[in-house]
Design a protein around this motif. Sequence first.
Motif, PDB file in Angstrom:
ATOM      1  N   ASP A 213      14.871  34.176  62.410  1.00  0.00           N
ATOM      2  CA  ASP A 213      13.635  33.743  61.764  1.00  0.00           C
ATOM      3  C   ASP A 213      12.777  34.890  61.250  1.00  0.00           C
ATOM      4  N   TYR A 214      12.923  36.082  61.818  1.00  0.00           N
ATOM      5  CA  TYR A 214      12.085  37.214  61.422  1.00  0.00           C
ATOM      6  C   TYR A 214      12.564  37.863  60.128  1.00  0.00           C
ATOM      7  N   LEU A 215      13.761  37.506  59.660  1.00  0.00           N
ATOM      8  CA  LEU A 215      14.324  38.132  58.469  1.00  0.00           C
ATOM      9  C   LEU A 215      13.879  37.408  57.203  1.00  0.00           C
ATOM     10  N   PRO A 216      13.866  38.108  56.060  1.00  0.00           N
ATOM     11  CA  PRO A 216      13.606  37.429  54.778  1.00  0.00           C
ATOM     12  C   PRO A 216      14.663  36.367  54.523  1.00  0.00           C
ATOM     13  N   ARG A 217      14.314  35.387  53.707  1.00  0.00           N
ATOM     14  CA  ARG A 217      15.184  34.239  53.456  1.00  0.00           C
ATOM     15  C   ARG A 217      16.561  34.642  52.938  1.00  0.00           C
ATOM     16  N   TYR A 218      16.591  35.591  51.984  1.00  0.00           N
ATOM     17  CA  TYR A 218      17.880  35.948  51.385  1.00  0.00           C
ATOM     18  C   TYR A 218      18.797  36.610  52.408  1.00  0.00           C
ATOM     19  N   LEU A 219      18.225  37.391  53.342  1.00  0.00           N
ATOM     20  CA  LEU A 219      19.056  38.018  54.377  1.00  0.00           C
ATOM     21  C   LEU A 219      19.554  36.976  55.377  1.00  0.00           C
ATOM     22  N   GLN A 220      18.733  35.974  55.668  1.00  0.00           N
ATOM     23  CA  GLN A 220      19.172  34.889  56.539  1.00  0.00           C
ATOM     24  C   GLN A 220      20.411  34.218  55.960  1.00  0.00           C
ATOM     25  N   GLN A 221      20.385  33.967  54.657  1.00  0.00           N
ATOM     26  CA  GLN A 221      21.509  33.281  54.023  1.00  0.00           C
ATOM     27  C   GLN A 221      22.746  34.164  53.930  1.00  0.00           C
ATOM     28  N   ILE A 222      22.550  35.425  53.608  1.00  0.00           N
ATOM     29  CA  ILE A 222      23.689  36.345  53.495  1.00  0.00           C
ATOM     30  C   ILE A 222      24.391  36.492  54.847  1.00  0.00           C
ATOM     31  N   LYS A 223      23.602  36.674  55.914  1.00  0.00           N
ATOM     32  CA  LYS A 223      24.191  36.812  57.248  1.00  0.00           C
ATOM     33  C   LYS A 223      24.829  35.501  57.698  1.00  0.00           C
ATOM     34  N   SER A 224      24.209  34.383  57.343  1.00  0.00           N
ATOM     35  CA  SER A 224      24.769  33.084  57.715  1.00  0.00           C
ATOM     36  C   SER A 224      26.094  32.833  57.004  1.00  0.00           C
ATOM     37  N   LEU A 225      26.206  33.285  55.750  1.00  0.00           N
ATOM     38  CA  LEU A 225      27.468  33.127  55.025  1.00  0.00           C
ATOM     39  C   LEU A 225      28.569  33.955  55.681  1.00  0.00           C
ATOM     40  N   GLU A 226      28.239  35.166  56.115  1.00  0.00           N
ATOM     41  CA  GLU A 226      29.211  35.995  56.831  1.00  0.00           C
ATOM     42  C   GLU A 226      29.693  35.292  58.097  1.00  0.00           C
ATOM     43  N   ILE A 227      28.758  34.687  58.821  1.00  0.00           N
ATOM     44  CA  ILE A 227      29.113  33.981  60.055  1.00  0.00           C
ATOM     45  C   ILE A 227      30.033  32.803  59.750  1.00  0.00           C
ATOM     46  N   LEU A 228      29.672  32.019  58.726  1.00  0.00           N
ATOM     47  CA  LEU A 228      30.427  30.813  58.396  1.00  0.00           C
ATOM     48  C   LEU A 228      31.819  31.144  57.867  1.00  0.00           C
ATOM     49  N   LYS A 229      31.935  32.238  57.105  1.00  0.00           N
ATOM     50  CA  LYS A 229      33.209  32.586  56.475  1.00  0.00           C
ATOM     51  C   LYS A 229      34.120  33.416  57.384  1.00  0.00           C
TER      52      LYS A 229
END
Length: 452
Positions: A89-105
Motif C-alpha cells: 500500500d505504501y508504493l505508488p500505483r504503477y509500482l504496485q501493478q508492476i510488482k503484482s504482474l511479476e508475482i502473477l506471472k
Amino acid sequence: MDAEVISAGMLREALEAGAITLHEVKAQISTSTAHLLHEGMRIRLLPSKVEVLDDESASALRKYCLTYYDIRAVILELALKLDMMKHLDYLPRYLQQIKSLEILKIYAPLAHAVGAGALSHELEDLSFQYLFPYSYLYVDTWLRSYEAEVRPLLDVYKEQLLQALRADTELDTLVDDISIHGRYKSRFSTMKKLLRDGRKPEEVNDLLGLRVILNPHQGDGMSEKGETACYRTHEIIRTLWKEVPSRTKNYIARPKKNGYRSLHVAVDVSEEGKIRPLMEIQIRTEEMDDLASGGAASHSLYKGGLTDPDEAKRLKTIMMAAAELAALRLRDLPTANHRGGLDMDHRNRIFRLLDKNGDGRISFEELTEVMEELGAGSKDAQELMQLLDSNCDGSLSSEEFDLFQKQVEFLRNMEERDDHYRNMLGEKLQMSDSNGLIQVYRKELGDKLSVY
C-alpha cells in the motif's frame, strides 16, 4: 525449515540495507547461509532479465529458476514475496501493478510448481487485487455473499461427516485423529472459471468445500494405513451423499508432478425442491496436507536442497529448459505486442522534445523545466528521475524513456482490462456499482480503487 533457511530469512533485510555483507555472513554464521542469501539475491533479479513480461518469457524464467537455483532459496524468496505483497500500500500505483504482474506471472506459478498450492493461491489473490481491483471487488463480494449463505449449511455437513467418520469402527483402527475444515475459495481461480472457462455462477461447482485430514496410527506401515484410511473415508462419504463419479480425482494413486497427493470427491447435496452446487471433499493424511501446504520442496529443506536424490529426480525433466533459455536469449526477447514504426517515431519525437540540447539524453535540469511547464515542481522531477534512471547516472537515455512509455501503456491496458472484466462479471453475477455490498467492500479496498 532448517536453521540455515531461517537464518537467511532473518538476515535478508540487513543484507539488502548494506548493514552486513555476504563475507561477514560466511565468516560469522555459515557458508550455507551465505550461499542461500546469494541465491536469493539472484532470484530477486529474475524479472530484470526480460524487457517485457509476457507469457513466454515468464515461463522461461520459472524454468530457469527451478533448474539453476537452490530450491530452499526459491521457497525463501516466495515467502518474502508474500510478505511484500501484504505491504504494497505504501508504493505508488504503477509500482504496485508492476510488482503484482511479476508475482502473477513468475512467483505464483513457481509456488504451484514446487507444490505450495496454498501459497500460490494467496499470491494470486493479492496480485488480483492490485491488477484488477474492480474485478476483484465483484468476485469477492459475490463469494462473500455466497459464503455467508452457505456457511451454516457447511457447518451442518461438516458435523454430519465428522460423526459418521468417528463412529466407524474400521476407520478407528487406522487413525488417531480426524479433523474437517471448510476450504477457502480463491478469488482469482473463481474469476478464471467465470471468464476464461465461460462458466455460469451456478456451474462453479467447488464453492461448497470440505477438507478431511486424517492422522494415522504411529508405527510401521503408517503411510499404508493413511492411504487405507483415505479410501475408507471415501466409502463412508458415499453412504451419506450421492457421489458424482466423473468429478472424482485420485491423486493418491496418481500424484501430481509436483508431488501433490489427495483424494477429491464431488457429491450432490441437493434436497427435494432445493438444488445446490456440488460439494467437493478433499481427503488426505496430515503428511499429504503438509505436502500440499508447503510443497514437495519443503521436504528437501532438511536435506540441503537439490542434494536429495528424489528432489533431483523430480527436477531432472526441467533441465531441458536450459536449451530453451539459451535459444530465447532472455535479454533480447521481442515484445509480445510489437508495434510498427509509427509508435516508435512518436516516442522518439517526444524524447527529442524533452531533450532540449539535443545531446541524446534528458538531464535533470531538462526534466525539471518540462515538469515546471506542466505545473509540477523540482521535487516531482527528482522523484521521476529516480524512478526512470535505471542505471543511476543522473540522466535518461532514449532506451530508459522508451521503457517508461511501455510501462505507461501497460498501466492503461490494465485499467481497460479491469473495466472490461468488471462489465462481464457484472452481467454474470447480476451486480452493479450501486449494489449495497459492493459499496461496503469497496471501502476495504480503499486506495486500490481510488486511482481510477
